[in-house]
Write a protein that holds these residues in place. Structure first.
Motif, mmCIF file in Angstrom:
data_model
loop_
_atom_site.group_PDB
_atom_site.id
_atom_site.type_symbol
_atom_site.label_atom_id
_atom_site.label_comp_id
_atom_site.label_asym_id
_atom_site.label_seq_id
_atom_site.Cartn_x
_atom_site.Cartn_y
_atom_site.Cartn_z
ATOM 1 N N ALA A 1 -36.961 82.762 56.513
ATOM 2 C CA ALA A 1 -38.256 82.695 55.378
ATOM 3 C C ALA A 1 -37.310 82.165 54.204
ATOM 4 O O ALA A 1 -36.363 82.461 53.730
ATOM 5 N N ILE A 2 -37.826 80.863 53.697
ATOM 6 C CA ILE A 2 -37.079 80.182 52.604
ATOM 7 C C ILE A 2 -38.068 80.140 51.345
ATOM 8 O O ILE A 2 -39.270 79.743 51.640
ATOM 9 N N ASN A 3 -37.391 80.377 50.260
ATOM 10 C CA ASN A 3 -38.181 80.391 48.818
ATOM 11 C C ASN A 3 -37.890 78.962 48.191
ATOM 12 O O ASN A 3 -36.910 78.656 47.593
ATOM 13 N N ILE A 4 -38.876 78.123 48.234
ATOM 14 C CA ILE A 4 -38.690 76.724 47.851
ATOM 15 C C ILE A 4 -39.897 76.757 46.569
ATOM 16 O O ILE A 4 -41.087 76.950 46.941
ATOM 17 N N ILE A 5 -39.465 76.228 45.405
ATOM 18 C CA ILE A 5 -40.416 76.094 44.388
ATOM 19 C C ILE A 5 -40.509 74.621 43.753
ATOM 20 O O ILE A 5 -39.524 73.995 43.737
ATOM 21 N N GLN B 1 -33.042 72.047 47.091
ATOM 22 C CA GLN B 1 -33.066 73.404 47.308
ATOM 23 C C GLN B 1 -32.621 74.195 48.607
ATOM 24 O O GLN B 1 -32.105 75.158 48.713
ATOM 25 N N GLU C 1 -27.017 81.484 51.987
ATOM 26 C CA GLU C 1 -28.440 82.212 52.174
ATOM 27 C C GLU C 1 -29.142 81.669 53.375
ATOM 28 O O GLU C 1 -29.736 82.530 54.016
ATOM 29 N N GLU D 1 -47.475 75.732 53.308
ATOM 30 C CA GLU D 1 -47.234 76.850 52.242
ATOM 31 C C GLU D 1 -46.788 76.227 50.910
ATOM 32 O O GLU D 1 -47.243 77.001 49.809
#
Length: 127
Positions: free
Chosen positions: A3-7, A23, A32, A48
């Motif tokens: 799961a990657i958290n990209i903003i 990112q 990570e 997403e």
């Protein structure tokens, strides 16, 4: 799949595909995302982030061109087994190049080293 958290920021002025590239690179450099980790499919990431698949495709192509990921038809995209020391060395070189530009500009304006260091410290602490 990791799961990657990209903003995504619409106000940054940086193109969306470039925000994704930056990112994901940072996640790989920070450890990570590790060698062999699967990335979300281009379609899933687009869904997403509520962006176009064309944008995620462009980001993944850029990451692959730079050697950060490998894509296999029918299997997906994975973090490449690129040497993280080499990646960090590339990043350090980029920082040095940017710092040289800052030093040159500061010299043109007649700023002292202490003034430049103070500016850097204030900006760094403001993050």
């Amino acid at each position: 799949m990791s799961a990657i958290n990209i903003i995504i920021s619409n106000s940054s002025g940086q193109p969306i595909y470039d925000q994704i590239v930056t990112q994901i690179k940072n996640l790989i450099i920070a450890g990570e995302l590790k060698s062999g980790d699967a990335l979300p499919s281009m379609r899933l990431l687009a869904k997403e982030l509520r962006i176009s698949v064309i944008t995620t495709k462009r980001a993944y192509e850029e990451l692959e061109r730079e050697g950060f990921i490998v894509s296999m038809t029918g299997k997906g995209s994975f973090v490449a087994s690129k040497n993280t020391d080499f990646i960090k060395e590339e990043q350090l070189r980029t920082i040095e190049e940017n710092m040289q530009k800052v030093i040159d500009t500061a010299a043109t304006l007649g700023l002292t080293l202490d003034e430049l260091i103070e500016m850097m410290r204030l900006m760094y602490e403001g993050e």
